[in-house]
Design a protein around this motif. Structure first.
Motif, PDB file in Angstrom:
ATOM      1  N   VAL A 137     -18.143  -9.748 -75.529  1.00  0.00           N
ATOM      2  CA  VAL A 137     -17.940  -8.775 -76.265  1.00  0.00           C
ATOM      3  C   VAL A 137     -16.680  -8.053 -75.982  1.00  0.00           C
ATOM      4  N   ARG A 138     -16.281  -7.984 -74.625  1.00  0.00           N
ATOM      5  CA  ARG A 138     -14.958  -7.279 -74.137  1.00  0.00           C
ATOM      6  C   ARG A 138     -14.035  -8.045 -74.914  1.00  0.00           C
ATOM      7  N   LYS A 139     -13.740  -9.284 -75.033  1.00  0.00           N
ATOM      8  CA  LYS A 139     -12.564  -9.793 -75.385  1.00  0.00           C
ATOM      9  C   LYS A 139     -12.378  -9.994 -76.777  1.00  0.00           C
ATOM     10  N   LYS A 140     -13.645  -9.745 -77.439  1.00  0.00           N
ATOM     11  CA  LYS A 140     -13.640  -9.624 -79.095  1.00  0.00           C
ATOM     12  C   LYS A 140     -13.007  -8.096 -79.121  1.00  0.00           C
ATOM     13  N   TRP A 141     -13.483  -7.144 -78.573  1.00  0.00           N
ATOM     14  CA  TRP A 141     -13.011  -5.788 -78.807  1.00  0.00           C
ATOM     15  C   TRP A 141     -11.530  -5.638 -78.546  1.00  0.00           C
ATOM     16  N   SER A 142     -11.335  -6.260 -77.366  1.00  0.00           N
ATOM     17  CA  SER A 142      -9.840  -6.294 -76.869  1.00  0.00           C
ATOM     18  C   SER A 142      -8.821  -6.738 -77.741  1.00  0.00           C
ATOM     19  N   ILE A 143      -9.207  -8.017 -78.538  1.00  0.00           N
ATOM     20  CA  ILE A 143      -8.320  -8.369 -79.559  1.00  0.00           C
ATOM     21  C   ILE A 143      -8.059  -7.754 -80.603  1.00  0.00           C
ATOM     22  N   SER A 144      -9.507  -7.171 -80.998  1.00  0.00           N
ATOM     23  CA  SER A 144      -9.667  -6.311 -82.155  1.00  0.00           C
ATOM     24  C   SER A 144      -8.779  -5.071 -82.228  1.00  0.00           C
ATOM     25  N   LEU A 145      -9.033  -4.358 -81.081  1.00  0.00           N
ATOM     26  CA  LEU A 145      -8.268  -3.061 -80.777  1.00  0.00           C
ATOM     27  C   LEU A 145      -6.740  -3.244 -80.774  1.00  0.00           C
ATOM     28  N   SER A 146      -6.256  -4.388 -80.104  1.00  0.00           N
ATOM     29  CA  SER A 146      -4.974  -4.630 -79.854  1.00  0.00           C
ATOM     30  C   SER A 146      -4.360  -4.895 -81.220  1.00  0.00           C
ATOM     31  N   LEU A 147      -4.968  -5.872 -82.180  1.00  0.00           N
ATOM     32  CA  LEU A 147      -4.385  -6.061 -83.625  1.00  0.00           C
ATOM     33  C   LEU A 147      -4.330  -4.741 -84.446  1.00  0.00           C
ATOM     34  N   THR A 148      -5.396  -4.155 -84.445  1.00  0.00           N
ATOM     35  CA  THR A 148      -5.554  -2.809 -85.009  1.00  0.00           C
ATOM     36  C   THR A 148      -4.432  -1.634 -84.705  1.00  0.00           C
ATOM     37  N   LEU A 169      -1.656  -2.684 -83.359  1.00  0.00           N
ATOM     38  CA  LEU A 169      -0.194  -3.109 -83.650  1.00  0.00           C
ATOM     39  C   LEU A 169      -0.039  -2.658 -85.337  1.00  0.00           C
ATOM     40  N   MET A 170      -1.145  -3.366 -85.872  1.00  0.00           N
ATOM     41  CA  MET A 170      -1.082  -2.659 -87.649  1.00  0.00           C
ATOM     42  C   MET A 170      -0.797  -1.399 -87.918  1.00  0.00           C
ATOM     43  N   LEU A 171      -1.567  -0.501 -86.976  1.00  0.00           N
ATOM     44  CA  LEU A 171      -1.328   0.886 -87.347  1.00  0.00           C
ATOM     45  C   LEU A 171      -0.065   1.378 -86.771  1.00  0.00           C
ATOM     46  N   THR A 172       0.694   0.788 -85.977  1.00  0.00           N
ATOM     47  CA  THR A 172       1.923   0.949 -85.549  1.00  0.00           C
ATOM     48  C   THR A 172       3.043   0.617 -86.428  1.00  0.00           C
ATOM     49  N   ILE A 173       2.816  -0.544 -87.075  1.00  0.00           N
ATOM     50  CA  ILE A 173       3.712  -0.908 -88.170  1.00  0.00           C
ATOM     51  C   ILE A 173       3.565  -0.124 -89.261  1.00  0.00           C
ATOM     52  N   TYR A 174       2.320   0.239 -89.793  1.00  0.00           N
ATOM     53  CA  TYR A 174       1.815   1.229 -90.999  1.00  0.00           C
ATOM     54  C   TYR A 174       2.647   2.769 -90.828  1.00  0.00           C
ATOM     55  N   PHE A 175       2.175   3.345 -89.682  1.00  0.00           N
ATOM     56  CA  PHE A 175       2.732   4.618 -89.535  1.00  0.00           C
ATOM     57  C   PHE A 175       4.053   4.902 -89.253  1.00  0.00           C
ATOM     58  N   GLY A 176       4.852   3.803 -88.596  1.00  0.00           N
ATOM     59  CA  GLY A 176       6.087   3.427 -88.497  1.00  0.00           C
ATOM     60  C   GLY A 176       6.943   3.661 -89.771  1.00  0.00           C
ATOM     61  N   PHE A 177       6.285   2.773 -90.815  1.00  0.00           N
ATOM     62  CA  PHE A 177       6.979   2.769 -91.933  1.00  0.00           C
ATOM     63  C   PHE A 177       6.629   3.931 -92.702  1.00  0.00           C
ATOM     64  N   ILE A 178       5.546   4.688 -92.595  1.00  0.00           N
ATOM     65  CA  ILE A 178       5.277   6.057 -93.101  1.00  0.00           C
ATOM     66  C   ILE A 178       6.258   6.954 -92.715  1.00  0.00           C
ATOM     67  N   LEU A 179       6.491   6.968 -91.390  1.00  0.00           N
ATOM     68  CA  LEU A 179       7.344   8.000 -90.668  1.00  0.00           C
ATOM     69  C   LEU A 179       8.792   7.822 -91.033  1.00  0.00           C
ATOM     70  N   LEU A 180       9.068   6.474 -91.449  1.00  0.00           N
ATOM     71  CA  LEU A 180      10.422   6.270 -92.004  1.00  0.00           C
ATOM     72  C   LEU A 180      10.603   6.760 -93.292  1.00  0.00           C
ATOM     73  N   LEU A 181       9.572   6.894 -93.989  1.00  0.00           N
ATOM     74  CA  LEU A 181       9.689   7.088 -95.301  1.00  0.00           C
ATOM     75  C   LEU A 181       9.894   8.636 -95.399  1.00  0.00           C
ATOM     76  N   THR A 203      -4.147 -10.163 -90.109  1.00  0.00           N
ATOM     77  CA  THR A 203      -5.596 -10.629 -90.344  1.00  0.00           C
ATOM     78  C   THR A 203      -5.722 -12.205 -90.345  1.00  0.00           C
ATOM     79  N   GLY A 204      -4.900 -12.903 -90.659  1.00  0.00           N
ATOM     80  CA  GLY A 204      -4.995 -14.204 -90.323  1.00  0.00           C
ATOM     81  C   GLY A 204      -4.952 -14.776 -89.114  1.00  0.00           C
ATOM     82  N   LEU A 205      -4.325 -13.989 -88.167  1.00  0.00           N
ATOM     83  CA  LEU A 205      -4.569 -14.499 -86.654  1.00  0.00           C
ATOM     84  C   LEU A 205      -5.777 -13.950 -86.287  1.00  0.00           C
ATOM     85  N   TYR A 206      -6.264 -13.171 -86.737  1.00  0.00           N
ATOM     86  CA  TYR A 206      -7.768 -12.650 -86.233  1.00  0.00           C
ATOM     87  C   TYR A 206      -8.838 -13.776 -86.667  1.00  0.00           C
ATOM     88  N   VAL A 207      -8.779 -14.096 -87.877  1.00  0.00           N
ATOM     89  CA  VAL A 207      -9.658 -14.993 -88.650  1.00  0.00           C
ATOM     90  C   VAL A 207      -9.635 -16.364 -87.841  1.00  0.00           C
TER      91      VAL A 207
END
Length: 97
Positions: free
Chosen positions: A15-26, A28-40, A73-77
């Motif tokens: 369970v810890r490993k699943k949460w760790s991977i899920s939160l890390s990927l989330t 990363l995605m939020l950083t990419i998305y909000f980085g783009f929004i801030l750049l906009l 998403t593909g990496l997580y799947v």
């Protein structure tokens, strides 16, 4: 009793490993998305620069955001279908014994 506590600790680690991977990927995605929004919001001039003759830089960067979501998403799947599912199956089998 020792066997049950071993199964429980193994399950908790899973369970810890699943949460760790899920939160890390989330994160990363939020950083990419909000980085783009801030750049906009604050760097429109950067995204307005032309790549080639007609295409503004914002188009390939925006596509990069979309592609990164698909890749993450593909990496997580892939991880879930190989490592995680095998670990769940092993954990269930060990609890049956």
């Amino acid at each position: 009793m020792h066997h049950a506590s071993l199964d429980q600790s193994r399950f908790q680690e899973l369970v810890r490993k699943k949460w760790s991977i899920s939160l890390s990927l989330t994160a990363l995605m939020l950083t990419i998305y909000f980085g783009f929004i801030l750049l906009l919001a604050f760097g429109r001039h950067v995204l307005a620069q032309k790549v080639g003759t007609y295409i503004p830089l914002g188009i390939p960067v925006g596509l990069g955001v979309i592609v990164s979501a698909c890749v993450l998403t593909g990496l997580y799947v892939r991880w879930a279908n190989t490592v995680y599912d095998r670990s769940v199956k092993d954990c269930i089998e060990s609890m049956k014994r």
